[in-house]
Structures are given as C-alpha cells and as structure tokens.
Design an enzyme around this catalytic site. Structure first.
Site, mmCIF file in Angstrom:
data_model
loop_
_atom_site.group_PDB
_atom_site.id
_atom_site.type_symbol
_atom_site.label_atom_id
_atom_site.label_comp_id
_atom_site.label_asym_id
_atom_site.label_seq_id
_atom_site.Cartn_x
_atom_site.Cartn_y
_atom_site.Cartn_z
ATOM 1 C CE LYS A 4 -7.454 6.654 4.325
ATOM 2 N NZ LYS A 4 -6.035 6.347 4.127
ATOM 3 C CB THR A 53 -8.946 2.848 11.830
ATOM 4 O OG1 THR A 53 -7.746 3.342 11.224
ATOM 5 C CG2 THR A 53 -9.606 1.858 10.892
ATOM 6 N NE ARG A 63 1.910 4.189 12.450
ATOM 7 C CZ ARG A 63 1.074 5.149 12.785
ATOM 8 N NH1 ARG A 63 1.535 6.234 13.400
ATOM 9 N NH2 ARG A 63 -0.205 5.061 12.519
ATOM 10 C CE LYS A 97 -2.275 1.461 3.736
ATOM 11 N NZ LYS A 97 -1.998 2.934 3.860
ATOM 12 C CG ASP A 104 -4.710 4.482 1.740
ATOM 13 O OD1 ASP A 104 -5.889 4.806 1.483
ATOM 14 O OD2 ASP A 104 -4.266 4.391 2.896
ATOM 15 C CG ASP A 124 -12.858 17.510 -5.076
ATOM 16 O OD1 ASP A 124 -13.836 18.245 -5.332
ATOM 17 O OD2 ASP A 124 -11.702 17.937 -4.903
#
Length: 226
Positions: free
Chosen positions: A59, A116, A206, A31, A57, A62
């Site tokens: 997102k 999230t 991470r 990703k 990714d 608009d």
C-alpha cells in the site's frame, strides 16, 4: 470468474512456509503483506514467485517520485501485482504507472479506495462533509483516469465500483464465510456474495489461516465460489 487470493499473514517466515506446504497445491495467488515482506524481503518474494502469482500488498502512499522509485524496484521482481493508495493522488498514480511500464508492464497495480476496516462513522471523522460512497466513486474514477489496473475495495462497495468503471479489476478483502469472526473488518460479505457482485479477486486470510483445518477451510471456500 473470481480467483481466491490467500492473504499469507503469518507471524513469521517459518509459519508461512508451513502454510504454503499445506495449501500450496490448491493456490494460484498469494498475497504478501508488510510483516512478511519486512521479515523476508526480496529473497522471500523471489522464492515464491515461480510457484504462485505473488501480490505484494504494501500500500504505497508518498510523493510521486518516492512511490515511482519504489515501484521501479518492486517491478524488477516480476511479481503479479502491487498495491498503493489511490488517496496519493493522480500525479502519484501516473508516476507509478510510468515507472512500472518502464520495468515490467505485466505487473498489475491495484489502488486502495478506502480501507475495509473503516465504516461510515469513522469516515465521517476522517472526511467531514463527504460520504463514504462519494469517496469511493471519486477514487474509482481517479484510478481509471490514472491508468492503474484495478482497485482494492470492500465487497459492499463492489456494486458502486462496477457502476463507475467496467474496466478496473477488483481485489476484494473483507470477505468472511458465514459463522466466522469479523476480526477488524467493518464492511464484509460472504465469498459467494462477493462473487455474485463481480469480484475478480477475493482475498481471504484469517478464515483460512486460523481454521482448525486450513486445507478444509480453503477447499470449502473454493467450492462456495465455484
């Protein structure tokens, strides 16, 4: 079966290349978020797509025509998938699907339900009078009705999403192995728990990238998911 997606959220392109050199043979899905995309652009994405399934990714959110134009351009790269916000509404989602289908029908479109990082308390400030669960149900129904391929949701929301739609794929961030920092995630679950609840794609960044031994961390997570 749940697939592991590496969120390649490094500070720079050189660090991304080093991480892929270390982990690449074990990965199927990578990703790419806004930072690396803005740093490396189309050339960087194109350099990866022949070895891995690339999920971009960014997102998108608009007006329909603007999102449609972006989807057309991104679909030309023949990547695995792209994210946008379900909150953009049905017209936006349908335009995204239309423009995707004109260029590359194989590219998956995933719609973010609710980030999230947002918990029930923060959601109450954003949308007074609506619970987080109500919003996730409504946005899941909208995603299916609009014809996109899947949703991005918290592992905590998987049961709700699966109850509303048995058709949509689920891309699930907010997953953390036991004993790992939660960082800025508010609604989390372990990889094994996410798999048990039916996650199709489990996103981890991470916990792998910041581990003392990223390869060992990735191997352990893959073993956990099986």
């Amino acid at each position: 079966m749940s697939e592991i997606v590496l969120a390649l959220d490094t500070e720079d392109l050189a660090s991304a290349d080093r991480m892929l050199e270390l982990l690449g043979s074990k990965l199927k899905f990578v990703k790419i978020g806004p930072r690396l995309f803005y740093l490396g652009g189309r050339n960087f994405v194109m350099s990866l797509k022949n070895r891995w399934n690339v999920l971009l990714d960014v997102k998108l959110h608009d007006i329909p025509n603007t999102v449609g134009g972006a989807v057309s351009a991104l679909a030309e790269m023949e990547i695995f998938g792209l994210t946008l916000h379900v909150a953009g509404g049905e017209k936006m989602l349908r335009e995204a699907v239309k423009r995707r289908d004109e260029v590359n029908p194989d590219m998956k479109i995933f719609g973010v339900t609710v980030l999230t990082s947002i918990d029930e308390s923060e959601w109450g400030a954003l949308a007074p009078g609506s619970t987080l669960e109500e919003a996730i149900k409504a946005r899941t129904r909208l995603a299916e009705r609009s014809g996109i391929d899947g949703v991005v949701c918290s592992p905590k929301d998987l049961t709700t999403v699966k109850e509303v739609s048995g058709k949509l794929l689920t891309l699930v961030p907010g997953v953390r192995p036991k004993g790992v920092s939660l960082d800025d995630q508010a609604r989390i679950m372990t990889p094994a728990e996410a798999k048990k609840r039916g996650a199709d794609f489990i996103v981890l960044g991470r916990p792998i990238l910041a581990a003392p031994d990223p390869l060992e961390a990735l191997t352990g997570i893959m073993n956990e998911v099986g």
